[in-house]
Motif scaffolding. Structure first.
Motif, mmCIF file in Angstrom:
data_model
loop_
_atom_site.group_PDB
_atom_site.id
_atom_site.type_symbol
_atom_site.label_atom_id
_atom_site.label_comp_id
_atom_site.label_asym_id
_atom_site.label_seq_id
_atom_site.Cartn_x
_atom_site.Cartn_y
_atom_site.Cartn_z
ATOM 1 N N TYR A 1 29.976 9.434 1.141
ATOM 2 C CA TYR A 1 30.419 8.504 2.176
ATOM 3 C C TYR A 1 30.220 7.090 1.655
ATOM 4 O O TYR A 1 29.314 6.820 0.863
ATOM 5 C CB TYR A 1 29.615 8.665 3.473
ATOM 6 N N GLU B 1 32.076 16.799 14.923
ATOM 7 C CA GLU B 1 31.832 16.930 13.493
ATOM 8 C C GLU B 1 32.656 15.894 12.753
ATOM 9 O O GLU B 1 33.888 15.922 12.816
ATOM 10 C CB GLU B 1 32.215 18.332 13.021
ATOM 11 N N PRO B 2 32.020 14.948 12.032
ATOM 12 C CA PRO B 2 32.781 13.865 11.411
ATOM 13 C C PRO B 2 33.738 14.343 10.335
ATOM 14 O O PRO B 2 34.755 13.700 10.082
ATOM 15 C CB PRO B 2 31.691 12.963 10.816
ATOM 16 N N ARG C 1 38.342 10.587 14.666
ATOM 17 C CA ARG C 1 38.435 9.798 15.896
ATOM 18 C C ARG C 1 39.868 9.327 16.085
ATOM 19 O O ARG C 1 40.473 8.753 15.197
ATOM 20 C CB ARG C 1 37.494 8.600 15.806
ATOM 21 N N ARG D 1 27.042 6.190 11.903
ATOM 22 C CA ARG D 1 28.216 5.779 12.687
ATOM 23 C C ARG D 1 29.523 6.031 11.951
ATOM 24 O O ARG D 1 30.405 5.182 11.897
ATOM 25 C CB ARG D 1 28.101 4.305 13.112
ATOM 26 N N TRP D 2 29.615 7.247 11.372
ATOM 27 C CA TRP D 2 30.889 7.610 10.747
ATOM 28 C C TRP D 2 31.984 7.724 11.810
ATOM 29 O O TRP D 2 33.173 7.589 11.495
ATOM 30 C CB TRP D 2 30.729 8.952 10.026
ATOM 31 N N ALA D 3 31.615 8.021 13.052
ATOM 32 C CA ALA D 3 32.606 8.137 14.130
ATOM 33 C C ALA D 3 33.099 6.782 14.608
ATOM 34 O O ALA D 3 33.952 6.718 15.485
ATOM 35 C CB ALA D 3 32.012 8.912 15.308
ATOM 36 N N ASP E 1 24.919 11.167 14.617
ATOM 37 C CA ASP E 1 25.783 10.229 13.891
ATOM 38 C C ASP E 1 25.006 8.950 13.581
ATOM 39 O O ASP E 1 25.352 7.865 14.056
ATOM 40 C CB ASP E 1 27.032 9.920 14.714
ATOM 41 N N TRP F 1 32.698 11.277 20.618
ATOM 42 C CA TRP F 1 32.962 11.106 19.189
ATOM 43 C C TRP F 1 31.689 11.166 18.367
ATOM 44 O O TRP F 1 31.712 11.586 17.213
ATOM 45 C CB TRP F 1 33.705 9.798 18.952
ATOM 46 N N GLY F 2 30.574 10.753 18.930
ATOM 47 C CA GLY F 2 29.317 10.866 18.204
ATOM 48 C C GLY F 2 28.836 12.294 18.080
ATOM 49 O O GLY F 2 28.069 12.624 17.169
#
Length: 250
Positions: free
Chosen positions: A18, A165-166, A171, A126-128, A123, A161-162
């Motif tokens: 990431y 699963e990212p 989103r 904060r990937w979401a 999360d 969204w949090g």
């Protein structure tokens, strides 16, 4: 040599899963929310304090869903009695519904706050995407005049969204379940006007009074919207609860 978002280092040629987060005010400096202090040139990024331990949600979610099911049933019965013009019986059911909604509302707010706190674990980077509101708004958003018409929705979207699963769910548009629930919830308020006309005779004089009450399920038109909102919120509570329980265990 690059620095990962968790404070580790990546050797040349290795892939980084990431992109590293950047700390505002430190040009190019990655942050390590739960890891050791990160070094980047002359800047040192201190580690942030980890959030509180995740909280279980299964039991609370089941109780919340159960009370929502009861609220939906009471709204259906109350709406039918109002359509049949069964005044005394409808008044009894409306009174019972009002009493039932007190613990129901309390559990919904407590559940929403708990799942919002757990999002900080599910999360943390904060990937979401950025949070719309801080976790304290899971409680306060319901008590803001006028703001209660949209602020709780922002908290629910942060939770949705949090919790997702990212790597599997990106989103995007607001899920239909959340849209349908919030539309029914607003319509139950906007159609929940009820005019009450009372006539009393005291000492040979007649006194008339009028009052307007606004409450979800308070009219034959509002009752089906209130019942639908309760059922849709029940489905939302179950889905989020199941997802969080699965991810926290896994």
């Amino acid at each position: 040599m690059a620095v990962q978002g968790d404070g580790g280092k990546v050797q040349p040629g290795q892939s980084q899963p990431y992109p590293a987060q950047r700390l505002p005010g430190y040009p190019g400096g990655p942050t390590a929310p739960h890891g050791p202090t990160a070094q980047h040139g002359p800047w040192t990024v201190p580690p942030a304090a980890p959030p509180a331990p995740p909280q279980p949600v299964t039991g609370l979610g089941n109780w919340t869903a159960g009370l929502l099911a009861g609220a939906a049933g009471l709204h259906v019965v109350g709406g039918l009695l109002m359509l049949l013009d069964a005044g005394p019986a409808a008044a009894v059911v409306l009174g019972l519904t009002s009493l039932w909604l007190v613990p129901c509302a309390v559990l919904v707010i407590v559940w929403l706050h708990r799942v919002r706190v757990n999002v900080e674990h599910l999360d943390p980077y904060r990937w979401a995407g950025p949070r719309r509101l801080a976790k304290g708004w899971a409680i306060g958003s319901w008590f803001v005049p006028v703001g209660f018409l949209w602020l709780p929705l922002q908290v629910v979207l942060d939770v949705w969204w949090g919790t997702a699963e990212p790597r599997r769910e990106r989103r995007g548009r607001t899920p239909l379940l959340i849209v349908a629930w919030w539309v029914c919830w607003l319509l139950s308020w906007f159609t929940g006007f009820r005019l009450t006309h009372t006539v009393k005779e005291i000492g040979g004089s007649t006194f008339a009074s009028h009052s307007v009450n606004v409450f979800p399920g308070n009219s034959p038109l509002s009752a089906p919207f209130a019942a639908a909102a309760a059922v849709l919120l029940l489905l939302l509570v179950r889905r989020v609860t199941t997802r969080q329980a699965s991810r926290l265990v896994g």
